[in-house]
Write a protein that holds these residues in place. Structure first.
Motif, PDB file in Angstrom:
ATOM      1  N   GLN A 101      59.416  60.573  50.981  1.00  0.00           N
ATOM      2  CA  GLN A 101      60.637  60.327  51.750  1.00  0.00           C
ATOM      3  C   GLN A 101      61.186  58.914  51.558  1.00  0.00           C
ATOM      4  O   GLN A 101      62.262  58.609  52.059  1.00  0.00           O
ATOM      5  CB  GLN A 101      60.379  60.549  53.247  1.00  0.00           C
ATOM      6  N   ILE A 102      60.441  58.066  50.886  1.00  0.00           N
ATOM      7  CA  ILE A 102      60.863  56.663  50.768  1.00  0.00           C
ATOM      8  C   ILE A 102      61.065  56.278  49.306  1.00  0.00           C
ATOM      9  O   ILE A 102      60.532  56.912  48.409  1.00  0.00           O
ATOM     10  CB  ILE A 102      59.825  55.711  51.422  1.00  0.00           C
ATOM     11  N   ALA A 103      61.850  55.228  49.117  1.00  0.00           N
ATOM     12  CA  ALA A 103      62.034  54.644  47.782  1.00  0.00           C
ATOM     13  C   ALA A 103      61.154  53.399  47.727  1.00  0.00           C
ATOM     14  O   ALA A 103      61.394  52.428  48.447  1.00  0.00           O
ATOM     15  CB  ALA A 103      63.495  54.283  47.558  1.00  0.00           C
ATOM     16  N   ILE A 104      60.128  53.435  46.893  1.00  0.00           N
ATOM     17  CA  ILE A 104      59.187  52.325  46.795  1.00  0.00           C
ATOM     18  C   ILE A 104      59.745  51.282  45.838  1.00  0.00           C
ATOM     19  O   ILE A 104      60.127  51.589  44.716  1.00  0.00           O
ATOM     20  CB  ILE A 104      57.811  52.821  46.322  1.00  0.00           C
ATOM     21  N   LEU A 105      59.797  50.037  46.313  1.00  0.00           N
ATOM     22  CA  LEU A 105      60.313  48.932  45.513  1.00  0.00           C
ATOM     23  C   LEU A 105      59.184  48.136  44.867  1.00  0.00           C
ATOM     24  O   LEU A 105      59.288  47.723  43.721  1.00  0.00           O
ATOM     25  CB  LEU A 105      61.179  48.023  46.372  1.00  0.00           C
ATOM     26  N   ARG A 106      58.117  47.897  45.627  1.00  0.00           N
ATOM     27  CA  ARG A 106      56.967  47.146  45.103  1.00  0.00           C
ATOM     28  C   ARG A 106      55.694  47.634  45.763  1.00  0.00           C
ATOM     29  O   ARG A 106      55.711  48.089  46.900  1.00  0.00           O
ATOM     30  CB  ARG A 106      57.129  45.647  45.356  1.00  0.00           C
ATOM     31  N   ILE A 107      54.583  47.501  45.026  1.00  0.00           N
ATOM     32  CA  ILE A 107      53.257  47.902  45.513  1.00  0.00           C
ATOM     33  C   ILE A 107      52.322  46.705  45.401  1.00  0.00           C
ATOM     34  O   ILE A 107      52.246  46.073  44.355  1.00  0.00           O
ATOM     35  CB  ILE A 107      52.671  49.058  44.674  1.00  0.00           C
ATOM     36  N   LEU A 108      51.601  46.429  46.477  1.00  0.00           N
ATOM     37  CA  LEU A 108      50.517  45.455  46.450  1.00  0.00           C
ATOM     38  C   LEU A 108      49.263  46.243  46.804  1.00  0.00           C
ATOM     39  O   LEU A 108      49.136  46.749  47.919  1.00  0.00           O
ATOM     40  CB  LEU A 108      50.740  44.324  47.468  1.00  0.00           C
ATOM     41  N   THR A 109      48.367  46.396  45.841  1.00  0.00           N
ATOM     42  CA  THR A 109      47.178  47.210  46.089  1.00  0.00           C
ATOM     43  C   THR A 109      46.267  46.524  47.097  1.00  0.00           C
ATOM     44  O   THR A 109      46.284  45.300  47.250  1.00  0.00           O
ATOM     45  CB  THR A 109      46.402  47.480  44.791  1.00  0.00           C
ATOM     46  N   LYS A 110      45.462  47.335  47.774  1.00  0.00           N
ATOM     47  CA  LYS A 110      44.545  46.791  48.781  1.00  0.00           C
ATOM     48  C   LYS A 110      43.547  45.818  48.140  1.00  0.00           C
ATOM     49  O   LYS A 110      43.159  44.830  48.753  1.00  0.00           O
ATOM     50  CB  LYS A 110      43.833  47.913  49.521  1.00  0.00           C
ATOM     51  N   GLU A 111      43.163  46.086  46.884  1.00  0.00           N
ATOM     52  CA  GLU A 111      42.233  45.197  46.184  1.00  0.00           C
ATOM     53  C   GLU A 111      42.863  43.812  45.958  1.00  0.00           C
ATOM     54  O   GLU A 111      42.214  42.782  46.152  1.00  0.00           O
ATOM     55  CB  GLU A 111      41.819  45.797  44.838  1.00  0.00           C
ATOM     56  N   LYS A 112      44.117  43.801  45.533  1.00  0.00           N
ATOM     57  CA  LYS A 112      44.807  42.530  45.286  1.00  0.00           C
ATOM     58  C   LYS A 112      45.083  41.802  46.598  1.00  0.00           C
ATOM     59  O   LYS A 112      45.004  40.570  46.662  1.00  0.00           O
ATOM     60  CB  LYS A 112      46.123  42.752  44.522  1.00  0.00           C
ATOM     61  N   PHE A 113      45.396  42.544  47.653  1.00  0.00           N
ATOM     62  CA  PHE A 113      45.606  41.928  48.963  1.00  0.00           C
ATOM     63  C   PHE A 113      44.337  41.230  49.427  1.00  0.00           C
ATOM     64  O   PHE A 113      44.368  40.083  49.874  1.00  0.00           O
ATOM     65  CB  PHE A 113      46.055  42.980  49.984  1.00  0.00           C
ATOM     66  N   GLU A 114      43.191  41.907  49.320  1.00  0.00           N
ATOM     67  CA  GLU A 114      41.916  41.313  49.716  1.00  0.00           C
ATOM     68  C   GLU A 114      41.581  40.091  48.865  1.00  0.00           C
ATOM     69  O   GLU A 114      41.087  39.088  49.380  1.00  0.00           O
ATOM     70  CB  GLU A 114      40.781  42.347  49.606  1.00  0.00           C
ATOM     71  N   GLU A 115      41.864  40.177  47.580  1.00  0.00           N
ATOM     72  CA  GLU A 115      41.548  39.090  46.649  1.00  0.00           C
ATOM     73  C   GLU A 115      42.419  37.864  46.893  1.00  0.00           C
ATOM     74  O   GLU A 115      41.948  36.729  46.829  1.00  0.00           O
ATOM     75  CB  GLU A 115      41.757  39.589  45.219  1.00  0.00           C
ATOM     76  N   GLU A 116      43.689  38.054  47.155  1.00  0.00           N
ATOM     77  CA  GLU A 116      44.652  36.964  47.211  1.00  0.00           C
ATOM     78  C   GLU A 116      44.939  36.420  48.614  1.00  0.00           C
ATOM     79  O   GLU A 116      45.462  35.327  48.742  1.00  0.00           O
ATOM     80  CB  GLU A 116      45.972  37.401  46.587  1.00  0.00           C
ATOM     81  N   SER A 117      44.619  37.174  49.663  1.00  0.00           N
ATOM     82  CA  SER A 117      45.011  36.739  51.000  1.00  0.00           C
ATOM     83  C   SER A 117      44.017  35.734  51.570  1.00  0.00           C
ATOM     84  O   SER A 117      42.847  35.697  51.208  1.00  0.00           O
ATOM     85  CB  SER A 117      45.154  37.951  51.924  1.00  0.00           C
ATOM     86  N   TYR A 118      44.524  34.932  52.484  1.00  0.00           N
ATOM     87  CA  TYR A 118      43.702  33.954  53.194  1.00  0.00           C
ATOM     88  C   TYR A 118      43.489  34.477  54.609  1.00  0.00           C
ATOM     89  O   TYR A 118      44.449  34.793  55.312  1.00  0.00           O
ATOM     90  CB  TYR A 118      44.401  32.596  53.239  1.00  0.00           C
ATOM     91  N   LYS A 119      42.248  34.624  55.027  1.00  0.00           N
ATOM     92  CA  LYS A 119      41.947  35.138  56.355  1.00  0.00           C
ATOM     93  C   LYS A 119      42.039  33.998  57.368  1.00  0.00           C
ATOM     94  O   LYS A 119      41.364  32.975  57.238  1.00  0.00           O
ATOM     95  CB  LYS A 119      40.558  35.765  56.380  1.00  0.00           C
ATOM     96  N   VAL A 120      42.863  34.196  58.351  1.00  0.00           N
ATOM     97  CA  VAL A 120      43.075  33.195  59.394  1.00  0.00           C
ATOM     98  C   VAL A 120      42.034  33.363  60.486  1.00  0.00           C
ATOM     99  O   VAL A 120      41.687  34.481  60.859  1.00  0.00           O
ATOM    100  CB  VAL A 120      44.502  33.348  59.994  1.00  0.00           C
ATOM    101  N   GLY A 121      41.527  32.265  61.013  1.00  0.00           N
ATOM    102  CA  GLY A 121      40.570  32.334  62.106  1.00  0.00           C
ATOM    103  C   GLY A 121      39.192  31.916  61.677  1.00  0.00           C
ATOM    104  O   GLY A 121      38.967  31.437  60.573  1.00  0.00           O
ATOM    105  N   ASP A 122      38.245  32.122  62.589  1.00  0.00           N
ATOM    106  CA  ASP A 122      36.857  31.698  62.356  1.00  0.00           C
ATOM    107  C   ASP A 122      36.176  32.517  61.310  1.00  0.00           C
ATOM    108  O   ASP A 122      36.186  33.664  61.200  1.00  0.00           O
ATOM    109  CB  ASP A 122      36.062  31.770  63.660  1.00  0.00           C
TER     110      ASP A 122
END
Length: 122
Positions: A101-122
């Motif tokens: 039902q949607i038009a996908i413009l970009r995909i960020l895979t869960k693996e890349k999100f985990e690899e590249e993101s910075y976890k905030v907090g303790d």
């Protein structure tokens, strides 16, 4: 795994999604985004799934930038499993919308999100 063809999209174990641009006479695979040349053996070891339809490579936990229709605002959401109330079928979607039902413009895979993101907090 069936044979990968030119024009197909692949999802790798590392979470990359790319399109096969060329397969040389020596069975070297060339991608649109990657400058690395892969052998047939490399491809078999790294590819999780391949398809001519990018939507078939999307997994639960991936992040999508998408539009519902051409007049809607661009949205970003996480892919989740949903259950259709009428048919009881489970489907992947974003904010309740089926991927079809949607038009996908970009995909960020869960693996890349985990690899590249910075976890905030303790």
């Amino acid at each position: 795994m069936s044979e990968i063809e030119i024009g197909e999209y692949v999802r790798t174990k590392a979470g990359n999604i790319d399109k096969i641009k060329e397969i040389t006479n020596e069975n070297i695979y060339l991608f649109e985004k990657s400058i690395i040349r892969y052998t047939e053996e490399n491809i078999k070891n790294m590819v999780v799934k391949h398809s001519k339809n990018q939507k078939e490579l999307i997994q639960e936990g991936d992040i999508l930038e998408y539009e519902i229709n051409k007049i809607s605002f661009t949205k970003i959401g996480e892919v989740k499993k949903y259950k259709d109330a009428r048919s009881s079928k489970i489907y992947l979607g974003v904010e309740g919308f089926n991927l079809e039902q949607i038009a996908i413009l970009r995909i960020l895979t869960k693996e890349k999100f985990e690899e590249e993101s910075y976890k905030v907090g303790d």
